[in-house]
Write a protein that holds these residues in place. Sequence first.
Motif, short mmCIF file in Angstrom:
data_model
loop_
_atom_site.label_atom_id
_atom_site.label_comp_id
_atom_site.label_asym_id
_atom_site.label_seq_id
_atom_site.Cartn_x
_atom_site.Cartn_y
_atom_site.Cartn_z
N ASN A 1 0.84 -1.21 0.00
CA ASN A 1 0.00 0.00 0.00
C ASN A 1 0.86 1.25 0.00
OD1 ASN A 1 0.63 -0.77 2.81
ND2 ASN A 1 -0.50 1.07 3.34
N ALA B 1 -9.07 -7.41 -4.09
CA ALA B 1 -8.24 -6.60 -3.19
C ALA B 1 -7.74 -5.34 -3.87
CB ALA B 1 -7.08 -7.43 -2.66
N ALA C 1 -8.98 -1.67 -2.79
CA ALA C 1 -7.99 -0.73 -2.27
C ALA C 1 -8.02 0.59 -3.03
CB ALA C 1 -6.59 -1.35 -2.34
N SER D 1 -4.18 3.62 0.74
CA SER D 1 -4.45 2.23 0.37
C SER D 1 -4.08 1.91 -1.07
CB SER D 1 -5.92 1.90 0.59
OG SER D 1 -6.75 2.70 -0.25
N PRO E 1 -2.65 0.57 -4.30
CA PRO E 1 -1.69 -0.53 -4.37
C PRO E 1 -0.62 -0.35 -5.45
CG PRO E 1 -3.72 -1.12 -5.52
CD PRO E 1 -3.92 0.27 -4.99
N SER F 1 3.31 -9.41 1.14
CA SER F 1 2.89 -8.04 1.50
C SER F 1 3.29 -7.80 2.93
CB SER F 1 1.37 -7.87 1.35
OG SER F 1 0.95 -8.02 0.02
N THR G 1 -1.16 -4.93 5.21
CA THR G 1 -1.97 -5.16 4.01
C THR G 1 -2.55 -6.57 4.00
OG1 THR G 1 -0.70 -3.57 2.70
CG2 THR G 1 -1.89 -5.26 1.49
N TYR H 1 -8.65 -3.81 1.26
CA TYR H 1 -8.12 -5.12 0.88
C TYR H 1 -8.94 -6.23 1.56
CZ TYR H 1 -3.91 -2.63 -0.79
OH TYR H 1 -3.04 -1.81 -1.45
#
Length: 585
Positions: free
Chosen positions: A413, A455, A459, A475, A477, A521, A525, A532
Amino acid sequence: MPTVTPITLAIAHINDTHSHFEPTPMSLAVQGLDERIYANVGGFARISSVVKSFRQETQADTDGFLFLHAGDCFQGTLYYSLFKGEANATMLNLLNPDAMALGNHELDLGNSAVSRFLDQIEFPLLAGNWDVSNESDRKRFPVKGKKQLLPYDPDKQIANVLLKKMGDQTVAIFSVALDKMADIAMPDADTPFVNAKQTIINTVSYIKREFGTHHIILLSHLGYEPDLKVAEEVEGVSVIVGGHSHVLQGDFTNVGLGDMGPYGRLINDTLVVQAGCHSFALGKLIVTLDEQGKVSAYSGSNYLMLGRSLAMDASWDQSLPEEAFKTAKEYLAQQPNVLHCRGDESIKQVLNARYKPAVEKLKSDVVTLLPARLRHLRVPDEKGGSEIAPLVCEGLLFAARQRGHLVDFAIHNAGGVRVSLEQGKLTAAEIAGRLLPFAIDLMLYKPTGLQVMQALEGAIDNAINNGTEGTGDGSFPYTAGLKYIYQCEMPKGERITTLQYQRLDGEWLNIERDSTYTAVSSAYTSQGKEGYDSLKHLKEPPRSIDVTLSESFIEFARTKETLSATSMVLANYVPCPECKSDVIV
């Protein structure tokens, strides 16, 4: 009840200091010089000096003085990585604020870190919508009942209020933080955050009824846009001193830092102020409130605080030529939003004696060289996305594979990456202290292709508030070994229109919805925070590979003589038409 009369206050304010006790190297533009120069800006010693001076300057012409911190002192530098909240408690006690708001990063490591912090601080910590009333008595480090904490009162459904006497008048101060705290931080499950807006409404009404004052200050850790919304929708708040979104109000184009709008936004008789981040700026506000607590006049500014030294680069290896130094000093001395000041020697002495030696050891460890500045931002703009976050993801992938794990891709993130990196030497101290300061483990987990797709979409939806009220743009990604296209206008569930992963031989293959993959991750996250959500439903729980974010990036960067931005764009973001009309690549 006492008679409420107009009052004039001097308010010094800071926010999101994130353990930046020392000055921060900052790139500034100077009229008359072709290249930007670097100055060491801010720091606790200078903040202390400016606050003391401001207090003395305004003593004769105001009814009272307040020094407020709008939250997020934890994280950010090696001082936190090495000493956690203890160093913040010591240094903030020396600054002696009248009050501080609880920020989300105070809760990155759960309630226990806040509990220990509360045992050490000498000022009130305001957390007006944090309901700690049902916290378990079995905890070793609870927050309930701590003398310095002013939490939510569930019986009255209000924030506990700090009252300050200013002559014959009373000023009421209370705080709220994001009510979605559990989505972005780690508060214990038995201490929830309640609705911020309703808490504000209830508390304002209570203050007027029970204390007979209309002079009300909200110390907010909601973020700038939510603060403006509170000012628009809630009556009765005089001043909102805010934090969380790192907004440096004021026009700083004169030194190349942009223009975030005027210092002080007056909306429906409520004034909203915020003072940047990382201790480089201080807000100095003088505000007059009428008998109804409404703002009738105000003046002030955010100020950058500079010392004597200037250089050509952030590592201070290249000094400025004498003529350029003279030009820069003369120009900066003329700028109305720049203060030249000496730092408080007593604060320097404590920092140097107790904390700095351990930090200096890591500052001498050069990991790699950066031939050019690497830009970090959370959501891509017209210039593209973060140049740092994809490299951080490569570090996750590298560290996992070095330990023998067969990993397909990495996701991280954007909010877990904290700063841009300047050209020059990159040290272990810069990585562990500023770039990736969160001491969080890397986790392996096995999502299905559908869960990965959900996810990523969730996000980004969270980051840009696309069909949902998100928790912030942190958030968004970034990836390594995984590329996607997100199209904002597509229906929910169909916004990830392309999703591929890269095999070890370099070939890119489509992600299959029903297939299972191995990803790496951060622990944050992989727990399914901030959009997510699909990662909360894995068949097997994530497992640690016993290496932290900063350690993985240090290992990766050491393999590079120089570190530059990657040429391939993996996070392709197609915003909605009202944001941008073209694909950002």
